[in-house]
Design an enzyme around this catalytic site. Sequence first.
Site, PDB file in Angstrom:
ATOM      1  N   CYS A  10       0.832  -1.209   0.000  1.00 32.96           N
ATOM      2  CA  CYS A  10       0.000   0.000   0.000  1.00 32.96           C
ATOM      3  C   CYS A  10       0.866   1.258   0.000  1.00 32.96           C
ATOM      4  O   CYS A  10       1.995   1.238   0.502  1.00 32.96           O
ATOM      5  CB  CYS A  10      -0.915  -0.002   1.221  1.00 32.96           C
ATOM      6  SG  CYS A  10      -2.290   1.139   1.038  1.00 32.96           S
ATOM      7  N   ASP A 133      -6.958  -4.494  10.783  1.00 31.11           N
ATOM      8  CA  ASP A 133      -5.820  -3.620  11.058  1.00 31.11           C
ATOM      9  C   ASP A 133      -5.797  -3.303  12.559  1.00 31.11           C
ATOM     10  O   ASP A 133      -6.789  -3.516  13.264  1.00 31.11           O
ATOM     11  CB  ASP A 133      -6.013  -2.312  10.246  1.00 31.11           C
ATOM     12  CG  ASP A 133      -4.777  -1.433  10.209  1.00 31.11           C
ATOM     13  OD1 ASP A 133      -3.713  -1.841  10.716  1.00 31.11           O
ATOM     14  OD2 ASP A 133      -4.896  -0.308   9.680  1.00 31.11           O
TER      15      ASP A 133
HETATM   16  O1  LIG Z   1      -0.915   4.160   4.532  1.00 34.82           O
HETATM   17  C1  LIG Z   1      -1.515   5.178   4.885  1.00 34.82           C
HETATM   18  O2  LIG Z   1      -0.979   6.292   4.855  1.00 34.82           O
HETATM   19  C2  LIG Z   1      -2.918   5.070   5.367  1.00 34.82           C
HETATM   20  C3  LIG Z   1      -3.623   6.236   5.590  1.00 34.82           C
HETATM   21  C4  LIG Z   1      -4.922   6.191   6.039  1.00 34.82           C
HETATM   22  C5  LIG Z   1      -5.530   4.966   6.273  1.00 34.82           C
HETATM   23  C6  LIG Z   1      -4.842   3.797   6.072  1.00 34.82           C
HETATM   24  C7  LIG Z   1      -3.525   3.815   5.619  1.00 34.82           C
HETATM   25  N1  LIG Z   1      -2.805   2.663   5.396  1.00 34.82           N
HETATM   26  C8  LIG Z   1      -3.270   1.341   5.668  1.00 34.82           C
HETATM   27  O3  LIG Z   1      -3.023   1.040   7.030  1.00 34.82           O
HETATM   28  C9  LIG Z   1      -2.741  -0.327   7.187  1.00 34.82           C
HETATM   29  C10 LIG Z   1      -1.520  -0.559   8.046  1.00 34.82           C
HETATM   30  O4  LIG Z   1      -0.417   0.142   7.598  1.00 34.82           O
HETATM   31  P1  LIG Z   1       1.045  -0.141   8.207  1.00 34.82           P
HETATM   32  O5  LIG Z   1       1.593  -1.315   7.445  1.00 34.82           O
HETATM   33  O6  LIG Z   1       0.897  -0.433   9.656  1.00 34.82           O
HETATM   34  O7  LIG Z   1       1.812   1.099   7.939  1.00 34.82           O
HETATM   35  C11 LIG Z   1      -2.622  -0.900   5.802  1.00 34.82           C
HETATM   36  O8  LIG Z   1      -3.845  -1.558   5.540  1.00 34.82           O
HETATM   37  C12 LIG Z   1      -2.555   0.275   4.873  1.00 34.82           C
HETATM   38  O9  LIG Z   1      -3.271  -0.039   3.707  1.00 34.82           O
END
Ligand SMILES: O=C(O)c1ccccc1N[C@@H]1O[C@H](COP(=O)(O)O)[C@@H](O)[C@H]1O
Length: 227
Positions: A10, A133
């Site tokens: 992502c 998450d």
């Molecule tokens: O990645 C981002 O900036 C984000 C912003 C707003 C909502 C979700 C976001 N990311 C998503 O969050 C999870 C966990 O991320 P991490 O691997 O802990 O950094 C993942 O599903 C991203 O798609």
Amino acid sequence: MSTDIRVKICGLRSPADVQVAAEAGAVYGGFVFFPKSPRHLTAEAATPLALEAPPGLCKVALVVDADNDLLDHILGRVPIDMLQLHGHESPARVADVRERYGLPVMKALGVAGPDDLPQIDLYSQVADQLLIDAKPPKDAALPGGNGLSFDWQLLARRKYWQRPWMLAGGLTPENVAEACRMTGARQVDVSSGVESAPGVKDAGKIRAFVAAARGVTGARGAPPKLV
Ligand SMILES: O=C(O)c1ccccc1N[C@@H]1O[C@H](COP(=O)(O)O)[C@@H](O)[C@H]1O
């Protein structure tokens, strides 16, 4: 035995990010449309990335409590295959978005303790996929992408899922295999764990993450069908 765990990377922000993710073997590539995020893209910036993405990559638009105007703007320009709703969207709103845009919808659900688990069954009635998450801290600027994990034991005993789901939150090349073994996840999503700085993807970490996830042995059951 390889178990074909599916990976979503992502927060892709450049043609090189998209290329590296696809070549490493990611199945999903996420574009973040949320101005507070260091990974934010405008629809105009995302369009060439999506148009030039390798055909096999499922292009996911991540939005947070987006209204129809914003979704119309993004989906009128960017060729997107799936929507990730990462805000406080109600079940009715999830159903509405799915119906209105005719795209598969993945609803993100924040988990911190047992009280957060009933929402999994609720949203299974309306979403095509779920993304489990970590719940963000109360004062967090972002509802996700914070590099925080949750207690994976909360999912360890859940044997039956009505929908395909992804595990997310604080995953890294170092912990993704253990996370999959503990939870039985067959799909994983990562953002900050494959970065060298907020919003800056690291090609080496992306390759290491996908290799670690795909090398997991002993996962339960067959991987879910792609929706
Ligand atoms: O990645 C981002 O900036 C984000 C912003 C707003 C909502 C979700 C976001 N990311 C998503 O969050 C999870 C966990 O991320 P991490 O691997 O802990 O950094 C993942 O599903 C991203 O798609």
